[in-house]
Design an enzyme around this catalytic site. Structure first.
Site, PDB file in Angstrom:
ATOM      1  N   HIS A  78       0.914  -1.185  -0.100  1.00 42.58           N
ATOM      2  CA  HIS A  78       0.178   0.122   0.034  1.00 42.58           C
ATOM      3  C   HIS A  78       0.941   1.297  -0.077  1.00 42.58           C
ATOM      4  CE1 HIS A  78      -2.886   2.959   1.148  1.00 42.58           C
ATOM      5  NE2 HIS A  78      -2.127   3.318   2.376  1.00 42.58           N
ATOM      6  N   ASP A 107       5.989  22.410 -26.357  1.00 41.07           N
ATOM      7  CA  ASP A 107       5.871  20.728 -25.499  1.00 41.07           C
ATOM      8  C   ASP A 107       7.030  20.748 -24.641  1.00 41.07           C
ATOM      9  OD1 ASP A 107       5.808  17.974 -25.555  1.00 41.07           O
ATOM     10  OD2 ASP A 107       4.904  17.681 -27.429  1.00 41.07           O
ATOM     11  N   TRP A 143       7.302  -0.117   3.837  1.00 46.73           N
ATOM     12  CA  TRP A 143       7.596   0.426   2.638  1.00 46.73           C
ATOM     13  C   TRP A 143       8.939   1.175   2.698  1.00 46.73           C
ATOM     14  CZ3 TRP A 143       8.911   5.664   0.886  1.00 46.73           C
ATOM     15  CH2 TRP A 143       8.725   6.692   2.120  1.00 46.73           C
ATOM     16  N   SER A 170      12.754   6.423 -13.848  1.00 44.15           N
ATOM     17  CA  SER A 170      11.518   7.062 -14.597  1.00 44.15           C
ATOM     18  C   SER A 170      11.740   8.319 -13.999  1.00 44.15           C
ATOM     19  CB  SER A 170      10.317   6.226 -14.014  1.00 44.15           C
ATOM     20  OG  SER A 170       9.125   7.225 -14.567  1.00 44.15           O
ATOM     21  N   SER A 171      11.750   8.633 -12.549  1.00 49.06           N
ATOM     22  CA  SER A 171      11.444   9.862 -11.940  1.00 49.06           C
ATOM     23  C   SER A 171      12.576  10.838 -12.308  1.00 49.06           C
ATOM     24  CB  SER A 171      11.656   9.684 -10.473  1.00 49.06           C
ATOM     25  OG  SER A 171      10.586   8.864  -9.907  1.00 49.06           O
ATOM     26  N   HIS A 254      13.175  11.900   3.655  1.00 46.74           N
ATOM     27  CA  HIS A 254      12.613  13.169   3.961  1.00 46.74           C
ATOM     28  C   HIS A 254      12.319  14.037   2.815  1.00 46.74           C
ATOM     29  CE1 HIS A 254      10.341  15.250   7.180  1.00 46.74           C
ATOM     30  NE2 HIS A 254      10.936  16.341   6.606  1.00 46.74           N
ATOM     31  N   GLU A 256      11.982  13.353  -0.131  1.00 49.33           N
ATOM     32  CA  GLU A 256      10.813  12.554  -0.971  1.00 49.33           C
ATOM     33  C   GLU A 256       9.364  13.113  -0.374  1.00 49.33           C
ATOM     34  OE1 GLU A 256      10.429  10.721  -3.317  1.00 49.33           O
ATOM     35  OE2 GLU A 256       8.347   9.790  -2.942  1.00 49.33           O
ATOM     36  N   TYR A 258       8.845  15.979   0.591  1.00 49.77           N
ATOM     37  CA  TYR A 258       8.712  17.294  -0.110  1.00 49.77           C
ATOM     38  C   TYR A 258       8.481  16.965  -1.381  1.00 49.77           C
ATOM     39  CZ  TYR A 258       9.191  19.074   4.757  1.00 49.77           C
ATOM     40  OH  TYR A 258       8.993  19.105   5.967  1.00 49.77           O
ATOM     41  N   SER A 269      -1.464  27.706  -4.776  1.00 51.00           N
ATOM     42  CA  SER A 269      -1.001  29.132  -5.071  1.00 51.00           C
ATOM     43  C   SER A 269      -1.513  29.458  -6.377  1.00 51.00           C
ATOM     44  CB  SER A 269       0.485  29.041  -5.152  1.00 51.00           C
ATOM     45  OG  SER A 269       1.011  28.700  -3.817  1.00 51.00           O
ATOM     46  N   HIS A 303      15.122  13.176  12.444  1.00 49.78           N
ATOM     47  CA  HIS A 303      14.027  13.146  13.221  1.00 49.78           C
ATOM     48  C   HIS A 303      13.248  11.830  12.967  1.00 49.78           C
ATOM     49  CE1 HIS A 303      11.666  15.242   9.983  1.00 49.78           C
ATOM     50  NE2 HIS A 303      11.339  14.211  10.159  1.00 49.78           N
ATOM     51  N   HIS A 304      13.474  11.227  11.921  1.00 46.25           N
ATOM     52  CA  HIS A 304      12.688   9.733  11.782  1.00 46.25           C
ATOM     53  C   HIS A 304      13.372   8.619  12.846  1.00 46.25           C
ATOM     54  CE1 HIS A 304      10.248  11.080   8.257  1.00 46.25           C
ATOM     55  NE2 HIS A 304      11.327  11.957   8.087  1.00 46.25           N
ATOM     56  N   THR A 329       6.941  27.329   5.991  1.00 41.26           N
ATOM     57  CA  THR A 329       5.646  26.644   5.803  1.00 41.26           C
ATOM     58  C   THR A 329       4.635  27.153   6.221  1.00 41.26           C
ATOM     59  OG1 THR A 329       6.442  24.350   6.048  1.00 41.26           O
ATOM     60  CG2 THR A 329       4.344  24.436   5.885  1.00 41.26           C
ATOM     61  N   LYS A 332       3.834  30.502   3.972  1.00 43.14           N
ATOM     62  CA  LYS A 332       2.835  29.995   2.808  1.00 43.14           C
ATOM     63  C   LYS A 332       1.334  29.912   3.115  1.00 43.14           C
ATOM     64  CE  LYS A 332       5.827  27.250  -0.046  1.00 43.14           C
ATOM     65  NZ  LYS A 332       5.509  27.687  -1.381  1.00 43.14           N
ATOM     66  N   ARG A 451       1.280   0.904  15.299  1.00 44.96           N
ATOM     67  CA  ARG A 451       1.126   0.522  13.859  1.00 44.96           C
ATOM     68  C   ARG A 451       1.530  -0.736  13.079  1.00 44.96           C
ATOM     69  NH1 ARG A 451       4.429   4.100   9.703  1.00 44.96           N
ATOM     70  NH2 ARG A 451       6.492   4.292  10.713  1.00 44.96           N
TER      71      ARG A 451
END
Length: 526
Positions: A78, A107, A143, A170-171, A254, A256, A258, A269, A303-304, A329, A332, A451
């Site tokens: 998932h 294009d 994951w 790909s990315s 991390h 990722e 963002y 925006s 922090h993870h 943040t 924004k 979890r």
């Protein structure tokens, strides 16, 4: 703001191959954008079905429908499907559709590479999803693929690694294409500080992708050599350290986060000024805030990992640097609110999703601040509080932004309006059920429910049942979204060229639907 091109010019080269071959061989940015968006939608439902199976199992304590190993496989897949298959391709699809139209280009800069970067994805996810049918089952280590647990995966392991490599390639190719398009093909009169915010956020996101995807590729390759070639990067018995993987993974992981939220900031925006009928408040500060968030995302990975055992100086550094992200943040959120202040507001479906984004993403941001506090994180770590936090960021943040963008630009893509009444039904059903789904998870986490488990203590039953009801309501309400898009494309009312009264930008100077090749001559931006 700009010189509009005529319809005759727009249809100058409006020719294309037909049939299935069109979609396989296309190098047109709109076709490829559509492919990405359809793929993203399919993966959303694939990952969503997995989520509903997880929530069905958690409706009651005890094991109802599946064994714990399969439950863990569902949780793992998932996460991988939603992040790499639904959210990221969704944003790339929007970038493909919008960036050439927003910068005045015909294009994308590298159209053949654009085609190749999309067609890697179906193969990558065919490989990944095929692991459900392999000996030992699909990956079940989360994951994040932490060793040593992930190294216990059966025959599926090399397929997982190869699939991750394909997604990464790909990315990176997509990111190179976006950077080349923005820097080389935008209208000569469009300076960097005249670019729309959606383009700015994607430019910065593309650099993030190029910087961190190779790091993930390196990490999973080290896992591969540990399993099959006798190395011990993460094997303590051989002199390695499993915590090393966590450092490498989160140096990717991390930024990722963002990568999945900065383009959402760009979408919001665009939408809020349109329906406030005012220019975006503090455009320059929005650009600098986006760049600041991107920079800070590289120095907060620790922090993870507060609970792995870190020196005090490390804990303090990662705690304060993480809290620092709240400043840009907050800029924004303030600017979006200030844009709406005393504006001539109207609340069509894209605006409703945008306003919900601002409120609900802020909830996710606040719970992130709570997790940044080291002593508090020791309590919340690996509980449902974390699940609630990142789903408020990625579902009511990233996914809501993608849905808002589809409603906003769909009339430009198809030349037809969607059903506004059904759109509002979709919004209210989604917003109510998504909160029924995720808000109780805060309480479960604060009460200590871990979890990634298929069973739980009796006292957690009530909130789990509420969350499961919310999950099914939210999941089924997305079928309405598919119907709305289908109905709009086939029988919607004809859309005007400038669909929204308050809309500005080059894409609104094009006819609706936009011609196959966007701008045959460079427009002028004042």
């Amino acid at each position: 703001m700009s010189t509009a091109i005529t319809h005759d010019e727009a249809h100058h080269e409006d020719h294309r191959p037909s049939g299935i071959l069109r979609w396989v061989t296309t190098t047109n940015h709109k076709d490829i954008g559509t492919l990405y968006l359809v793929f993203s939608l399919i993966m959303l439902f694939v990952g969503g079905i997995m989520a509903l199976m997880i929530r069905a199992e958690l409706f009651e304590p005890g094991l109802q429908f599946m064994d714990p190993v399969f439950f863990n496989s569902l949780v793992t897949m998932h996460g991988l499907v939603m992040i790499f298959g639904a959210i990221m391709p969704g944003f790339v699809g929007l970038a493909n559709w919008q960036i050439p139209m927003m910068v005045g280009a015909p294009d994308m800069a590298l159209p053949r590479m654009n085609n190749w970067s999309f067609w890697l994805l179906p193969f990558a996810f065919a490989l990944l999803l095929s692991t459900f049918f392999m000996k030992g089952g699909a990956p079940a280590g989360g994951w994040t693929m932490y060793p040593p647990l992930i190294l216990q995966t059966g025959d599926a392991f090399p397929f997982l690694v190869f699939a991750v490599h394909l997604m990464g390639i790909s990315s990176v190719m997509g990111a190179i294409n976006i950077i080349a398009t923005i820097l080389n093909m935008r209208a000569p009169t469009m300076s960097l500080m005249k670019m729309p915010m959606f383009v700015w956020t994607w430019l910065i996101t593309a650099f993030l992708l190029i910087a961190v995807m190779p790091v993930l590729a390196g990490a999973v390759t080290m896992l591969l050599t540990d399993k099959y070639f006798g190395t011990s990067f993460f094997n303590a018995a051989g002199g390695g350290d499993p915590v090393l993987f966590q450092h490498i993974f989160w140096f990717f992981g991390h930024p990722e986060v963002y990568i999945m939220i900065l383009p959402a900031f760009g979408i919001i925006s665009e939408i809020i000024p349109t329906f406030s009928r005012k220019p975006l408040f503090g455009y320059s500060s929005m650009v600098y805030a986006t760049a600041s968030i991107a920079f800070l995302s590289f120095i907060v990975w620790g922090h993870h990992m507060f609970t792995v055992g870190m020196p005090l100086a490390g804990l303090l550094f990662f705690m304060y640097s993480t809290m620092l992200i709240a400043v840009p943040t907050g800029v924004k959120v303030f600017n979006w609110t200030a844009t709406m202040w005393r504006g001539s507001l109207s609340f069509e479906t894209p605006m409703l999703f945008a306003v919900a984004f601002v409120v609900l993403f802020t909830i996710g941001g606040f719970s992130g601040l709570m997790l940044a506090i080291v002593p508090a994180d020791f309590q919340y770590h690996n509980t449902y509080f974390v699940v609630a936090h990142f789903h408020y960021v990625l579902v009511t943040g990233a996914m809501f932004a993608i849905v808002a963008a589809v409603y906003y630009w769909l009339p430009k893509w198809t030349g037809r309006m969607y059903d506004e009444t059904l759109g509002k039904w979709h919004f209210w059903l989604s917003t109510i059920f998504v909160n029924v789904l995720y808000f109780p998870m805060h309480f479960l986490g604060l009460a200590g429910m871990p979890r990634r488990i298929p069973d739980y203590a009796l006292q957690f039953t009530g909130f789990n049942q509420v969350a499961t009801i919310g999950a099914f309501g939210f999941g089924f309400s997305q079928l309405l979204f598919v119907y709305i898009v289908y109905k709009a494309a086939h029988s919607g009312e004809k859309a005007t060229d400038r669909v929204w009264e308050g809309a500005h930008g080059l894409e609104w100077t094009l006819p609706s639907p936009a011609p196959y090749h966007s701008f045959s001559t460079a427009p002028t931006v004042e």
